[in-house]
Design a protein around this motif. Structure first.
Motif, PDB file in Angstrom:
ATOM      1  N   LEU A  29      68.505  79.873  59.435  1.00  0.00           N
ATOM      2  CA  LEU A  29      67.765  78.782  58.803  1.00  0.00           C
ATOM      3  C   LEU A  29      68.634  78.130  57.737  1.00  0.00           C
ATOM      4  CD1 LEU A  29      65.261  77.100  58.102  1.00  0.00           C
ATOM      5  CD2 LEU A  29      64.469  79.031  56.701  1.00  0.00           C
ATOM      6  N   MET A  30      68.800  76.810  57.843  1.00  0.00           N
ATOM      7  CA  MET A  30      69.529  76.022  56.857  1.00  0.00           C
ATOM      8  C   MET A  30      68.529  75.106  56.153  1.00  0.00           C
ATOM      9  SD  MET A  30      72.643  73.227  57.341  1.00  0.00           S
ATOM     10  CE  MET A  30      73.541  74.302  58.446  1.00  0.00           C
ATOM     11  N   VAL A  31      68.308  75.346  54.856  1.00  0.00           N
ATOM     12  CA  VAL A  31      67.405  74.526  54.053  1.00  0.00           C
ATOM     13  C   VAL A  31      68.264  73.610  53.183  1.00  0.00           C
ATOM     14  CG1 VAL A  31      65.548  74.523  52.350  1.00  0.00           C
ATOM     15  CG2 VAL A  31      65.714  76.394  54.025  1.00  0.00           C
ATOM     16  N   GLN A  32      68.012  72.288  53.282  1.00  0.00           N
ATOM     17  CA  GLN A  32      68.873  71.338  52.578  1.00  0.00           C
ATOM     18  C   GLN A  32      68.069  70.239  51.888  1.00  0.00           C
ATOM     19  OE1 GLN A  32      72.847  70.408  54.661  1.00  0.00           O
ATOM     20  NE2 GLN A  32      71.427  70.578  56.362  1.00  0.00           N
ATOM     21  N   VAL A  33      68.555  69.843  50.726  1.00  0.00           N
ATOM     22  CA  VAL A  33      68.093  68.628  50.064  1.00  0.00           C
ATOM     23  C   VAL A  33      69.251  67.643  50.149  1.00  0.00           C
ATOM     24  CG1 VAL A  33      67.317  67.550  47.935  1.00  0.00           C
ATOM     25  CG2 VAL A  33      66.570  69.875  48.504  1.00  0.00           C
ATOM     26  N   HIS A  34      69.041  66.538  50.850  1.00  0.00           N
ATOM     27  CA  HIS A  34      70.085  65.538  51.058  1.00  0.00           C
ATOM     28  C   HIS A  34      69.980  64.451  49.983  1.00  0.00           C
ATOM     29  CE1 HIS A  34      70.991  67.072  55.162  1.00  0.00           C
ATOM     30  NE2 HIS A  34      69.711  67.390  55.122  1.00  0.00           N
ATOM     31  N   LEU A  35      71.123  64.087  49.428  1.00  0.00           N
ATOM     32  CA  LEU A  35      71.165  63.095  48.356  1.00  0.00           C
ATOM     33  C   LEU A  35      71.938  61.866  48.788  1.00  0.00           C
ATOM     34  CD1 LEU A  35      72.140  65.563  45.460  1.00  0.00           C
ATOM     35  CD2 LEU A  35      69.833  64.890  46.171  1.00  0.00           C
ATOM     36  N   ALA A  36      71.432  60.689  48.394  1.00  0.00           N
ATOM     37  CA  ALA A  36      72.164  59.445  48.609  1.00  0.00           C
ATOM     38  C   ALA A  36      73.293  59.358  47.587  1.00  0.00           C
ATOM     39  CB  ALA A  36      71.223  58.248  48.488  1.00  0.00           C
ATOM     40  N   GLY A  37      74.132  58.330  47.727  1.00  0.00           N
ATOM     41  CA  GLY A  37      75.290  58.188  46.849  1.00  0.00           C
ATOM     42  C   GLY A  37      74.955  58.115  45.375  1.00  0.00           C
ATOM     43  N   ASP A  38      73.763  57.587  45.041  1.00  0.00           N
ATOM     44  CA  ASP A  38      73.372  57.471  43.637  1.00  0.00           C
ATOM     45  C   ASP A  38      72.632  58.705  43.135  1.00  0.00           C
ATOM     46  OD1 ASP A  38      70.981  57.253  44.949  1.00  0.00           O
ATOM     47  OD2 ASP A  38      70.408  55.312  44.094  1.00  0.00           O
ATOM     48  N   GLY A  39      72.574  59.741  43.966  1.00  0.00           N
ATOM     49  CA  GLY A  39      71.917  60.978  43.561  1.00  0.00           C
ATOM     50  C   GLY A  39      70.444  61.059  43.897  1.00  0.00           C
ATOM     51  N   THR A  40      69.901  60.024  44.550  1.00  0.00           N
ATOM     52  CA  THR A  40      68.479  60.023  44.914  1.00  0.00           C
ATOM     53  C   THR A  40      68.221  60.984  46.080  1.00  0.00           C
ATOM     54  OG1 THR A  40      68.234  57.703  44.271  1.00  0.00           O
ATOM     55  CG2 THR A  40      66.549  58.613  45.731  1.00  0.00           C
ATOM     56  N   PRO A  41      67.292  61.945  45.950  1.00  0.00           N
ATOM     57  CA  PRO A  41      66.944  62.813  47.080  1.00  0.00           C
ATOM     58  C   PRO A  41      66.221  62.000  48.153  1.00  0.00           C
ATOM     59  CG  PRO A  41      66.246  63.777  44.975  1.00  0.00           C
ATOM     60  CD  PRO A  41      66.579  62.338  44.715  1.00  0.00           C
ATOM     61  N   VAL A  42      66.742  62.025  49.378  1.00  0.00           N
ATOM     62  CA  VAL A  42      66.157  61.205  50.443  1.00  0.00           C
ATOM     63  C   VAL A  42      65.616  62.036  51.610  1.00  0.00           C
ATOM     64  CG1 VAL A  42      67.559  59.181  49.903  1.00  0.00           C
ATOM     65  CG2 VAL A  42      68.431  60.887  51.514  1.00  0.00           C
ATOM     66  N   LEU A  43      65.959  63.318  51.659  1.00  0.00           N
ATOM     67  CA  LEU A  43      65.535  64.132  52.797  1.00  0.00           C
ATOM     68  C   LEU A  43      65.551  65.607  52.417  1.00  0.00           C
ATOM     69  CD1 LEU A  43      64.899  64.466  55.864  1.00  0.00           C
ATOM     70  CD2 LEU A  43      67.377  64.460  56.273  1.00  0.00           C
ATOM     71  N   TYR A  44      64.463  66.298  52.746  1.00  0.00           N
ATOM     72  CA  TYR A  44      64.351  67.738  52.535  1.00  0.00           C
ATOM     73  C   TYR A  44      64.162  68.347  53.915  1.00  0.00           C
ATOM     74  CZ  TYR A  44      62.416  72.136  50.582  1.00  0.00           C
ATOM     75  OH  TYR A  44      62.177  73.451  50.236  1.00  0.00           O
ATOM     76  N   SER A  45      65.140  69.118  54.391  1.00  0.00           N
ATOM     77  CA  SER A  45      65.128  69.556  55.791  1.00  0.00           C
ATOM     78  C   SER A  45      65.189  71.067  55.927  1.00  0.00           C
ATOM     79  CB  SER A  45      66.300  68.933  56.556  1.00  0.00           C
ATOM     80  OG  SER A  45      67.540  69.373  56.023  1.00  0.00           O
ATOM     81  N   HIS A  46      64.538  71.553  56.991  1.00  0.00           N
ATOM     82  CA  HIS A  46      64.598  72.954  57.386  1.00  0.00           C
ATOM     83  C   HIS A  46      65.031  72.980  58.849  1.00  0.00           C
ATOM     84  CE1 HIS A  46      62.053  73.131  53.862  1.00  0.00           C
ATOM     85  NE2 HIS A  46      62.117  74.443  53.845  1.00  0.00           N
ATOM     86  N   ASP A  47      66.256  73.419  59.097  1.00  0.00           N
ATOM     87  CA  ASP A  47      66.800  73.455  60.451  1.00  0.00           C
ATOM     88  C   ASP A  47      67.050  74.901  60.866  1.00  0.00           C
ATOM     89  OD1 ASP A  47      67.000  70.612  60.913  1.00  0.00           O
ATOM     90  OD2 ASP A  47      68.677  70.600  59.509  1.00  0.00           O
ATOM     91  N   TYR A  48      66.434  75.283  61.982  1.00  0.00           N
ATOM     92  CA  TYR A  48      66.600  76.626  62.534  1.00  0.00           C
ATOM     93  C   TYR A  48      67.617  76.544  63.675  1.00  0.00           C
ATOM     94  CZ  TYR A  48      62.189  77.832  60.155  1.00  0.00           C
ATOM     95  OH  TYR A  48      61.198  78.037  59.227  1.00  0.00           O
ATOM     96  N   TYR A  49      68.771  77.165  63.471  1.00  0.00           N
ATOM     97  CA  TYR A  49      69.833  77.154  64.476  1.00  0.00           C
ATOM     98  C   TYR A  49      69.839  78.467  65.260  1.00  0.00           C
ATOM     99  CZ  TYR A  49      71.870  73.188  61.943  1.00  0.00           C
ATOM    100  OH  TYR A  49      72.078  71.975  61.356  1.00  0.00           O
ATOM    101  N   ARG A  50      70.000  78.375  66.558  1.00  0.00           N
ATOM    102  CA  ARG A  50      70.089  79.583  67.370  1.00  0.00           C
ATOM    103  C   ARG A  50      71.349  80.361  67.009  1.00  0.00           C
ATOM    104  NH1 ARG A  50      68.694  78.536  73.643  1.00  0.00           N
ATOM    105  NH2 ARG A  50      70.035  80.386  73.758  1.00  0.00           N
ATOM    106  N   GLY A  51      71.142  81.605  66.590  1.00  0.00           N
ATOM    107  CA  GLY A  51      72.266  82.418  66.156  1.00  0.00           C
ATOM    108  C   GLY A  51      73.215  82.798  67.269  1.00  0.00           C
TER     109      GLY A  51
END
Length: 258
Positions: A218-240
């Motif tokens: 599981l990869m949990v990420q908060v993605h930020l735009a160039g100005d530091g604005t949070p634009v996406l909060y994602s939970h991606d489950y990758y097959r191990g």
């Protein structure tokens, strides 16, 4: 069955070198997969057959197969045996920020996104904290399966601030989020990420029909735009069994007192 017999007839016995038998055998099996003697998706010979063909003990065969399983080159299907994975595992640098679509396309996959659900709702306290939202803010939650050649590889839950969702995206949930965020001037340029082992949610396992014993990352990420604005909060489950992420580690340099 004929393909497996042909492959066994062309096996070269393990030659002498200084490494353990299991390591040498694992290399020979990799070569057999790479050159097509063991075809993608085909069942491997039994441990007994491999032991006789490669002239090594069952213990070495078992250890070599476990090594290939851990790499994702071989899959165990309970009650049926071991099979060559239908596609090679994906290796990517952990420091590279890219969309799932870009990552899989770079490996030669044609990606299909199956939308499981889309909903607009009030943000939870955790989502407000991660995305820097106000008390009454709403978010859009997008739940998808990411498939390559009809095989589920990634399960994703993406949370976006409703006020930032571009109009172009509302009609194209099956496409890359990064592309639409970029078109709206909200290109993710960095992310804060956490990785951990996880189980795939039970309801998703039922949808995919995948082996419940498959490992997931599981990869949990908060993605930020160039100005530091949070634009996406994602939970991606990758097959191990299909993904490995690489990272370069260095010894920390300590300053010395003068």
């Amino acid at each position: 069955m004929m393909a497996r017999k042909d492959a066994l007839n062309h096996i070269t016995p393990v030659v002498t070198d200084n490494r353990p038998l299991a390591a040498r055998l694992a290399d020979l099996l990799r070569e057999g997969i790479a050159d097509g003697r063991f075809g993608r998706g085909e069942q491997l010979p039994s441990e007994e057959q491999l032991s006789a063909s490669y002239r090594v003990g069952r213990t070495a065969v078992r250890e070599a197969l476990k090594e290939l399983e851990s790499e994702g080159a071989v899959q165990v299907r309970r009650g049926r045996g071991r099979f060559v994975s239908s596609a090679p595992p994906v290796f990517r640098p952990i420091t590279r920020l890219e969309s799932v679509t870009e990552m899989l396309a770079a490996q030669g996959y044609t990606v299909a996104n199956r939308v499981l659900s889309v909903q607009t709702r009030k943000a939870t306290a955790n989502e407000r904290d991660q995305l820097g939202l106000g008390e009454d803010a709403s978010v859009v939650q997008l739940e998808r399966l990411r498939l390559a050649e009809d095989e589920p590889l990634i399960y994703s839950v993406d949370i976006l601030p409703a006020e930032l969702v571009p109009e172009s995206l509302t009609q194209a949930w099956g496409e890359s989020l990064f592309v639409h965020l970029e078109q709206a001037g909200l290109t993710p340029t960095s992310s804060a990420s956490i990785f951990r082992a996880s189980h795939l949610p039970e309801d998703v396992r039922e949808v995919t029909g995948l082996d419940p014993f498959l490992p997931w990352l599981l990869m949990v990420q908060v993605h930020l735009a160039g100005d530091g604005t949070p634009v996406l909060y994602s939970h991606d489950y990758y097959r191990g069994d299909r993904f490995s992420f690489e990272v370069l580690r260095r010894v920390e340099t300590k300053s010395r007192a003068i």
